[in-house]
Every structure is written in C-alpha cells, then in structure tokens.
Design an enzyme around this catalytic site. Sequence first.
Site, mmCIF file in Angstrom:
data_model
loop_
_atom_site.group_PDB
_atom_site.id
_atom_site.type_symbol
_atom_site.label_atom_id
_atom_site.label_comp_id
_atom_site.label_asym_id
_atom_site.label_seq_id
_atom_site.Cartn_x
_atom_site.Cartn_y
_atom_site.Cartn_z
ATOM 1 N N GLU A 135 1.115 -1.345 0.349
ATOM 2 C CA GLU A 135 0.064 -0.168 -0.074
ATOM 3 C C GLU A 135 0.827 1.093 0.170
ATOM 4 O O GLU A 135 0.739 2.546 -0.883
ATOM 5 C CB GLU A 135 -1.222 -0.110 1.071
ATOM 6 C CG GLU A 135 -2.378 0.684 0.923
ATOM 7 C CD GLU A 135 -2.768 0.631 2.362
ATOM 8 O OE1 GLU A 135 -3.986 1.547 2.756
ATOM 9 O OE2 GLU A 135 -3.042 -0.439 3.267
ATOM 10 N N GLY A 165 -8.157 5.010 7.169
ATOM 11 C CA GLY A 165 -8.836 4.704 8.551
ATOM 12 C C GLY A 165 -8.513 3.345 9.397
ATOM 13 O O GLY A 165 -8.317 3.911 10.402
ATOM 14 N N GLY A 166 -7.804 2.793 8.827
ATOM 15 C CA GLY A 166 -7.034 1.224 9.746
ATOM 16 C C GLY A 166 -5.491 1.498 9.979
ATOM 17 O O GLY A 166 -5.402 0.982 10.887
ATOM 18 N N SER A 167 -4.487 1.761 8.580
ATOM 19 C CA SER A 167 -3.279 2.022 8.997
ATOM 20 C C SER A 167 -3.069 3.526 8.830
ATOM 21 O O SER A 167 -3.770 4.461 7.854
ATOM 22 C CB SER A 167 -2.763 0.854 8.035
ATOM 23 O OG SER A 167 -3.159 1.141 6.627
ATOM 24 N N THR A 168 -1.802 3.627 8.527
ATOM 25 C CA THR A 168 -1.056 4.487 8.413
ATOM 26 C C THR A 168 0.593 3.959 7.988
ATOM 27 O O THR A 168 1.183 2.586 8.179
ATOM 28 C CB THR A 168 -0.537 5.786 8.954
ATOM 29 O OG1 THR A 168 -0.259 6.779 8.754
ATOM 30 C CG2 THR A 168 -0.480 5.149 10.634
ATOM 31 N N GLN A 169 0.797 4.803 7.087
ATOM 32 C CA GLN A 169 2.165 4.288 5.925
ATOM 33 C C GLN A 169 3.081 5.280 5.713
ATOM 34 O O GLN A 169 2.405 6.608 5.428
ATOM 35 C CB GLN A 169 1.287 3.625 4.497
ATOM 36 C CG GLN A 169 1.242 2.777 4.527
ATOM 37 C CD GLN A 169 -0.088 2.388 4.324
ATOM 38 O OE1 GLN A 169 -1.771 4.028 4.555
ATOM 39 N NE2 GLN A 169 -0.967 1.721 5.374
#
Length: 432
Positions: A175, A205-209
């Site tokens: 992602e 909303g659920g993860s960050t990259q």
Amino acid sequence: MKPTVPLVLLVLLTVAGQSQAQVKSSILDLTNSVRSILPSLSRPANHSRIFYAVMFDAGSTGTRIHVYTFIQSLSEELPVLDNEMFHSTKPGLSAYADSPEMAGHTVRMLLKVAKKTVPRLEWKRTPVILRATAGLRLLEAEKAQALLDQVQHVFDESPFLVPDNSVSIMNGTNEGILAWISVNFLTGHLNAQTQKTVGILDLGGGSTQITFLPKLRKTIESVPVSDYVAKFGILNSTFQLYTYSYLGNGLMAARLATLGALGAEGLQWQVFKSSCLPKKFRDEWSFGGLTYHVSGDPDGYSGYKLCYQEVLKVVKGIIHQPFELEDSNVFYAFSYYFDRAVEAGLIDGVQGGMLEVRDFKKRAKEVCNKMSKYLLISPFLCMDMTYITCLLKDGFGFKERTVLQLTKKVNNVEASWALGATLDHFHHLKIH
C-alpha cells in the site's frame, strides 16, 4: 493517393443479389477488411494506443472506484495518464461483515461509473481489480473472505476483463510502495534519469504508511527489521525504499485505541470516555461494522495536554523513527492528513497547500482548548488533530519546522495507491 470507392457504394455492390445471411456475412468480412486498411478509431495518427483500467480501493471507511484512461506510445515504456474518473461511497465493505451481499451491491453500483466511462467496445479488454486495505485486514478471516467472494461474483458477471487474483486484500507494505509510485509517477519522478523523488505519508482509517527513497545507507541499515525495506524495478531502474505500514494506527483505529475500545467486548453497555472529547458530549460512533458509546469526561478535565498524553500511548514505542527524514525528501501527505487540515481551516479544500508540522500542533491546541467552537465540524476534531501532531512528531520524528505538501490530488488525479497498483498490474514491478 489512389482514388477510393465510397464505402456505401462498395457495400451495395458487394451485397447485390445475395441472401440476408450472405449479406450479414459479407458486411462482416468487409468491415474486417476495412478495419485492416483504416487506422483504428482509438489509435491517433502517431500510433499511440488508448486503453483503460478499473481499480477499486476498498478502504476501511469507504469504497472508491478509479477508472483510468491511458495513452501508450510505442516509444515510451510507461503510459501517459490521460484521464481519471473517480467516485466513492461510504461506508467501507467491512461495515457489511454480517451482510456480505450488501458489499456486492456497493461494488455493482460503482461499476456503473466504469460502464459510463469506458467505451462499450473496450469493456472486454479493460481489467477490473479490487484491492482491500486495513478495513478487511482487521476483520476475522472468514468474514473478510465472504466479502471478497461477493465482490468476485459481481466481477465475474460484469462485462469487463477479470484477471487472475482480481479481488484480494493488499499487503500493507505494498500500500505504501504503490502510493509512492503513484505520486512519483504523477510528479514526473519515475523516469530513469531522476535523482530526486518525493516521500509519501498516507493516513487511512485502519492503517498509516510512510515511504521514501533514502539517500543515506544508514537509514536502511538502522531499520528494526527487514520488513521496513522494499525493492521494485521499473524502466530498468531498481528502487530500494524505506517503507512501513502500521496496522491499527490509521485515524479511526487510533480513535478506538485512544478511547481504550480497541478489541473491547460488551460494547452495548460500555461507555468509552476521553479528555479529547467535549466534556458534555455523548453519542454513538460506528467503525468497521461495530457501534461504540463514546463521551467526554464530565467529571474530569479536557484539553490539549491531557489529550496528547492519551494519544501518545497509541504512538510511543510503536512507530519507528527513520534515521533521515526532512533533510532528504519533500513529503506529500494525503488522505486523513488532508481531510483534517481542511476541516481545521489550515488549507483550502481544493488547492491543498504547504504546512509545517507545528501548524498541526498550533491548531490542535486551539481546537482542544475551545472544543465547543468546533463541535459542529466534528466532536473528534481535537482527538484527530492531536493524534496527527503526535504521529508526526513523536511517531515518525519530524521536526516542527518540517514542511509537508498536503494534497488530495496531483495533476487532477487522486493521490492514493490505486494508480500505482494499476501500473503494477500492467508492468509487473516485482515488489519484494
């Protein structure tokens, strides 16, 4: 140039005296012959080829469809992106975990956008792909698979090309890499001669990259585990990226963690309190198909300092700080970074803009210390702005004066991993 017989006269001469079946056959043969002589309608005079792709982004808070129109010149390895048609709907597929047929209905409705955008003659050549992200990664495996099966069924009955592995949950690291590819493709930094690239910060909303191309070898050597390093090849160049996806540190998942509601049971009778919410606030809030009772702390204190201590627990010891950051890259920040900056009045909702990290901090303090003023915008704005501040400063380790480019679109194309995933489909970038 040789004189040509008018096409209508040619047809009349050809079919004269033939049966109806023979007429149909003759016209078909003639059409094929003419096609072999005349240039294709979708092929401009310079022999470029127009083609299409449909990419679904099944996120934790919504499902988005990207319909891309590309022009592929024979002399260019990478195509030119001519146009993007974008549409989104809420909630995300994970909200239908207990009624997967609704997920199929959502995708079926969005496919209408693709049918209106892609010429009918191109449908059977246009790949349709769905990649799900943290919303489905956070679900139980059986429920997630039931949702994917419904989407697969909708794809299979559609008139579009359905490639192998057309519906799947995307690896979190991919992602970040694919978002990096998208932004660097759109900013012209993916050619073989480039010495300069841009980093990306994506807050879902659920993860960050976080993904960037390091200049210092120590950045790669000092990673906690090898999962923070990824390679891929394009245009005879190999890129070695620092990249990581933090599942559970997206904005909505961080709300749950801040409230102490992540993985909690007995939701029907529990009320989750936070000093990041207005003292008199009490309401229901839904995420990932579950509903939570949330409130401020009517008997306690609220404000920025207390809120920061709460969100710090969600970040501290979880987010790795890379050895190099602002000294080597310009960072593009999008998704909820952009959305919350707009809500807080820091940037224009169309143009975006440049912000320093301390701008988030300053506005977070203002919002948290005057929550009633911002209540109509969002009761969670204090929590969200404080979390973003904490994630950037105490998480990734950006300095307060670091400048970020806040954007929703780059060259009128949505800033997300979807374009990178489409390029990966056509060019097989062999990410590892």
